[in-house]
Design a protein around this motif. Sequence first.
Motif, mmCIF file in Angstrom:
data_model
loop_
_atom_site.group_PDB
_atom_site.id
_atom_site.type_symbol
_atom_site.label_atom_id
_atom_site.label_comp_id
_atom_site.label_asym_id
_atom_site.label_seq_id
_atom_site.Cartn_x
_atom_site.Cartn_y
_atom_site.Cartn_z
ATOM 1 N N UNK A 76 0.615 -0.900 0.025
ATOM 2 C CA UNK A 76 0.027 -0.342 -0.018
ATOM 3 C C UNK A 76 0.915 1.684 0.029
ATOM 4 N N UNK A 77 0.799 2.166 -0.388
ATOM 5 C CA UNK A 77 1.725 3.114 -0.805
ATOM 6 C C UNK A 77 0.394 4.264 -0.475
ATOM 7 N N UNK A 78 0.956 5.134 0.810
ATOM 8 C CA UNK A 78 0.078 6.367 1.786
ATOM 9 C C UNK A 78 1.109 7.116 1.568
ATOM 10 N N UNK A 79 0.318 8.901 1.898
ATOM 11 C CA UNK A 79 0.900 10.003 2.141
ATOM 12 C C UNK A 79 2.021 10.177 2.702
ATOM 13 N N UNK A 80 1.794 8.966 3.858
ATOM 14 C CA UNK A 80 2.678 9.113 4.871
ATOM 15 C C UNK A 80 3.883 8.187 5.178
ATOM 16 N N UNK A 81 4.356 7.310 3.466
ATOM 17 C CA UNK A 81 5.119 6.197 3.196
ATOM 18 C C UNK A 81 4.416 4.667 2.883
ATOM 19 N N UNK A 82 5.167 3.624 2.134
ATOM 20 C CA UNK A 82 4.450 2.278 1.793
ATOM 21 C C UNK A 82 4.220 1.694 3.095
ATOM 22 N N UNK A 83 3.772 0.456 2.877
ATOM 23 C CA UNK A 83 3.941 -0.342 3.428
ATOM 24 C C UNK A 83 3.397 -1.574 2.631
ATOM 25 N N UNK A 84 4.600 -2.150 2.959
ATOM 26 C CA UNK A 84 4.670 -3.709 2.473
ATOM 27 C C UNK A 84 4.082 -5.063 3.542
ATOM 28 N N UNK A 85 3.129 -6.235 3.110
ATOM 29 C CA UNK A 85 3.140 -7.164 4.655
ATOM 30 C C UNK A 85 3.455 -8.044 4.059
ATOM 31 N N UNK A 86 4.143 -9.246 4.729
ATOM 32 C CA UNK A 86 4.176 -10.482 4.132
ATOM 33 C C UNK A 86 4.003 -11.537 4.910
ATOM 34 N N UNK A 87 3.659 -12.951 4.871
ATOM 35 C CA UNK A 87 2.815 -13.638 5.741
ATOM 36 C C UNK A 87 2.839 -15.127 4.671
ATOM 37 N N UNK A 88 2.314 -16.056 5.908
ATOM 38 C CA UNK A 88 1.624 -17.363 4.658
ATOM 39 C C UNK A 88 0.493 -17.746 5.192
ATOM 40 N N UNK A 89 -0.747 -17.778 5.851
ATOM 41 C CA UNK A 89 -1.385 -17.583 5.706
ATOM 42 C C UNK A 89 -2.046 -16.310 5.989
ATOM 43 N N UNK A 90 -1.590 -16.058 6.714
ATOM 44 C CA UNK A 90 -1.557 -14.039 6.819
ATOM 45 C C UNK A 90 -0.793 -13.433 7.185
ATOM 46 N N UNK A 91 -0.533 -11.748 7.397
ATOM 47 C CA UNK A 91 0.326 -10.820 7.348
ATOM 48 C C UNK A 91 0.852 -10.965 8.700
ATOM 49 N N UNK A 92 2.382 -11.455 8.990
ATOM 50 C CA UNK A 92 3.106 -10.906 9.899
ATOM 51 C C UNK A 92 3.691 -10.238 10.180
ATOM 52 N N UNK A 93 4.551 -9.601 8.734
ATOM 53 C CA UNK A 93 5.501 -9.152 9.039
ATOM 54 C C UNK A 93 5.089 -7.959 7.967
ATOM 55 N N UNK A 94 4.660 -6.623 9.010
ATOM 56 C CA UNK A 94 5.311 -5.333 7.999
ATOM 57 C C UNK A 94 6.374 -4.657 7.714
ATOM 58 N N UNK A 95 6.966 -4.148 6.414
ATOM 59 C CA UNK A 95 7.898 -3.804 6.160
ATOM 60 C C UNK A 95 7.797 -1.773 6.033
#
Length: 127
Positions: free
Chosen positions: A36-55
């Motif tokens: 997701x590219x947001x005005x305050x900065x982008x964020x990516x979500x990683x995981x297997x079944x669900x997102x557990x790591x956000x960068x």
Amino acid sequence: MSIFDHVSLKTTRLSDMQRFYEAALAPLGIGKKFFVDRPEGGVAGFGRDRVELFIGDARGMEPTPVHMAFRANDREEVVAFHEAAIDAGGTDNGAPGIRSQYHDAYYAAFVIDPAGNNVEAVFQGSD
């Protein structure tokens, strides 16, 4: 089961970090679920079944590096993680092998990611 619901990393090198984690975590069955590219900065979500790591973007600050260990299903996944992480631009911080200082079945590999974080894949069983 993890004791954490999720972990968030901040970085000034978001594009590099996304590419690194997409490649390094693939052997562990972990993939990028969204960006997701947001005005305050982008964020990516990683995981297997669900997102557990956000960068996410760390605009205006230089974050302190952290250590993260990802659970592998066997020793082969640890080796594949290490190879993929190095190929993706990571720096070797400990080749795959037994770490008897933790216990006799602690098989792990360590890589420094593009932002300076110490990333580990570990299998704590016997083959």
